[in-house]
Write an enzyme that holds these catalytic residues in place. Structure first.
Site, PDB file in Angstrom:
ATOM      1  N   GLN A   1     -42.695 130.408  30.294  1.00 24.67           N
ATOM      2  CA  GLN A   1     -42.425 131.770  30.745  1.00 24.67           C
ATOM      3  C   GLN A   1     -43.726 132.490  31.081  1.00 24.67           C
ATOM      4  O   GLN A   1     -44.727 132.340  30.383  1.00 24.67           O
ATOM      5  CB  GLN A   1     -41.685 132.525  29.632  1.00 24.67           C
ATOM      6  CG  GLN A   1     -41.182 133.896  30.035  1.00 24.67           C
ATOM      7  CD  GLN A   1     -40.273 134.483  28.964  1.00 24.67           C
ATOM      8  OE1 GLN A   1     -39.716 133.767  28.149  1.00 24.67           O
ATOM      9  NE2 GLN A   1     -40.134 135.798  28.959  1.00 24.67           N
TER      10      GLN A   1
ATOM     11  N   SER B   1     -44.109 126.122  25.484  1.00 25.44           N
ATOM     12  CA  SER B   1     -43.069 127.004  24.966  1.00 25.44           C
ATOM     13  C   SER B   1     -41.712 126.639  25.568  1.00 25.44           C
ATOM     14  O   SER B   1     -41.173 125.564  25.311  1.00 25.44           O
ATOM     15  CB  SER B   1     -43.462 128.459  25.247  1.00 25.44           C
ATOM     16  OG  SER B   1     -42.538 129.363  24.674  1.00 25.44           O
ATOM     17  N   LEU B   2     -41.163 127.495  26.394  1.00 32.23           N
ATOM     18  CA  LEU B   2     -39.901 127.223  27.067  1.00 32.23           C
ATOM     19  C   LEU B   2     -39.917 125.866  27.763  1.00 32.23           C
ATOM     20  O   LEU B   2     -38.904 125.158  27.804  1.00 32.23           O
ATOM     21  CB  LEU B   2     -39.627 128.326  28.091  1.00 32.23           C
ATOM     22  CG  LEU B   2     -38.498 128.089  29.091  1.00 32.23           C
ATOM     23  CD1 LEU B   2     -37.154 128.117  28.382  1.00 32.23           C
ATOM     24  CD2 LEU B   2     -38.553 129.123  30.206  1.00 32.23           C
TER      25      LEU B   2
ATOM     26  N   ARG C   1     -31.431 130.829  24.192  1.00 33.40           N
ATOM     27  CA  ARG C   1     -32.734 131.104  23.574  1.00 33.40           C
ATOM     28  C   ARG C   1     -33.328 132.405  24.094  1.00 33.40           C
ATOM     29  O   ARG C   1     -33.865 133.213  23.330  1.00 33.40           O
ATOM     30  CB  ARG C   1     -33.678 129.933  23.869  1.00 33.40           C
ATOM     31  CG  ARG C   1     -35.088 130.050  23.275  1.00 33.40           C
ATOM     32  CD  ARG C   1     -35.860 128.797  23.659  1.00 33.40           C
ATOM     33  NE  ARG C   1     -37.202 128.734  23.095  1.00 33.40           N
ATOM     34  CZ  ARG C   1     -38.306 129.166  23.690  1.00 33.40           C
ATOM     35  NH1 ARG C   1     -38.211 129.730  24.904  1.00 33.40           N
ATOM     36  NH2 ARG C   1     -39.488 129.036  23.124  1.00 33.40           N
TER      37      ARG C   1
ATOM     38  N   HIS D   1     -43.671 133.192  19.332  1.00 31.30           N
ATOM     39  CA  HIS D   1     -44.372 132.152  18.574  1.00 31.30           C
ATOM     40  C   HIS D   1     -45.139 132.723  17.381  1.00 31.30           C
ATOM     41  O   HIS D   1     -46.246 132.299  17.074  1.00 31.30           O
ATOM     42  CB  HIS D   1     -45.280 131.328  19.488  1.00 31.30           C
ATOM     43  CG  HIS D   1     -44.515 130.653  20.576  1.00 31.30           C
ATOM     44  ND1 HIS D   1     -43.627 129.628  20.328  1.00 31.30           N
ATOM     45  CD2 HIS D   1     -44.438 130.908  21.908  1.00 31.30           C
ATOM     46  CE1 HIS D   1     -43.057 129.266  21.462  1.00 31.30           C
ATOM     47  NE2 HIS D   1     -43.518 130.026  22.434  1.00 31.30           N
TER      48      HIS D   1
ATOM     49  N   GLN E   1     -40.486 125.947  16.609  1.00 28.63           N
ATOM     50  CA  GLN E   1     -41.281 126.269  17.793  1.00 28.63           C
ATOM     51  C   GLN E   1     -41.249 127.740  18.148  1.00 28.63           C
ATOM     52  O   GLN E   1     -42.270 128.329  18.523  1.00 28.63           O
ATOM     53  CB  GLN E   1     -40.771 125.431  18.974  1.00 28.63           C
ATOM     54  CG  GLN E   1     -41.607 125.565  20.231  1.00 28.63           C
ATOM     55  CD  GLN E   1     -40.766 126.006  21.417  1.00 28.63           C
ATOM     56  OE1 GLN E   1     -39.990 126.944  21.320  1.00 28.63           O
ATOM     57  NE2 GLN E   1     -40.938 125.339  22.540  1.00 28.63           N
TER      58      GLN E   1
END
Length: 310
Positions: free
Chosen positions: A10, A88-89, A113, A197, A246
């Site tokens: 993202q 991440s994503l 999510r 995070h 995560q």
């Protein structure tokens, strides 16, 4: 050649992404047309508006749909990696590429999510900053001191000289002040809607844990390097557990790139808008070649190059 796919996260999204791929390739078109979302994903990807596309609940399924389409096109041409990872994503796209999720499953999970992360951040005064040119140990100490003003954590270890911090606004701002005093070159504010995070995302982690309980996960066809580990998982570690961790713990992208290099990866295809991850690779393991794939022309160039070397 030892090939890995690395998926953007993202923040790299922009209006117009995927439009040329959609117009040219039926397989890409099929994946976007089939996306299980409650909004016009194609219109948002191609036309924006940017402010809506940048909202977490929309960004995440859009990015994963784009990545699934590109992955399918590469696979169709015989381009399959020996390993994958994502920022991440992007980890969801790496798992989809490895066969853990179908494209529809990955897009639906990203939509869930994104909503969970948005809801976890609602009403929270938060901030995230990219801290430049300060080592890990010093920044960890900075965050410990700044936590007296409010919670602040190291969120992303992107590459040497770039670490992202996040937390409550007061704690994050104090950490920036102390980081500059300690020798950081700059602290750049990030345009995000929450302290991603970090432990402040625990409600999103809980929501994901409950959601995963009703899902099945496929076997990985090749190793995926997980954000919260910086390496592939062991037999004892499960994918649902790692995805729950995560969302609320640090992303070890620098460690991921180093471990990929140690495993012999010498070529990385960056899938997604922009070239941020290629920049991380260059600063972490400059001997690894990076090939960005965002547009139809880049796709064709990458396939031509990689097939010639196979």
């Amino acid at each position: 050649m030892n090939l890995a796919f690395l998926y953007a996260g993202q923040g790299s999204q922009h209006a117009g992404m995927g439009q040329d791929l959609y117009e040219i390739y039926p397989l890409f078109r099929q994946i976007l047309d089939d996306a299980p979302v409650d909004f016009d994903l194609k219109k948002l990807c191609f036309e924006g508006p940017e402010d809506q596309l940048s909202q977490t609940r929309y960004t995440q399924p859009c990015m994963v749909a784009f990545a699934a389409g590109v992955t399918a096109l590469l696979k169709e041409r015989g381009i399959v990696p020996q390993a994958a990872a994502g920022l991440s994503l992007g980890e969801y796209s790496a798992l989809q590429a490895a066969g853990v999720f179908t494209p529809r499953e990955a897009i639906a999970l990203a939509a869930f999510r994104g909503k969970a992360m948005e809801e976890a951040a609602q009403g929270m005064e938060s901030a995230m900053y990219a801290v430049l040119n300060l080592d890990r140990n010093t920044l960890e100490e900075v965050c410990r001191k700044a936590s007296e003003k409010g919670p602040v954590y190291l969120a992303n270890y992107n590459c040497p000289g770039q670490i992202v911090i996040g937390g409550g606004r007061e704690g994050a701002e104090e950490a920036c002040r102390l980081a500059l005093e300690a020798g950081a070159r700059r602290c750049l504010p990030l345009k995000v809607s929450g302290p991603f995070h970090t432990p402040l995302m625990a409600p999103a982690g809980k929501a994901l844990e409950e959601h995963f309980a009703g899902l099945s996960f496929g076997e990985m066809a090749f190793p995926v390097y997980f954000n919260c580990l910086g390496r592939p998982k062991t037999a004892e570690e499960t994918i649902p557990q790692l995805l729950v961790r995560q969302v609320q713990t640090s992303v070890y992208m620098e460690d991921t790139i180093r471990h990929m290099a140690d495993a012999g990866i010498d070529t990385i295809v960056e899938v997604g808008p922009g070239k941020a991850l290629s920049g991380f690779v260059k600063k972490t393991a400059p001997h690894i070649r990076t090939i960005p794939v965002e547009t139809a022309q880049q796709l064709e160039d990458a396939v031509t190059l990689l097939k010639k070397e196979n």
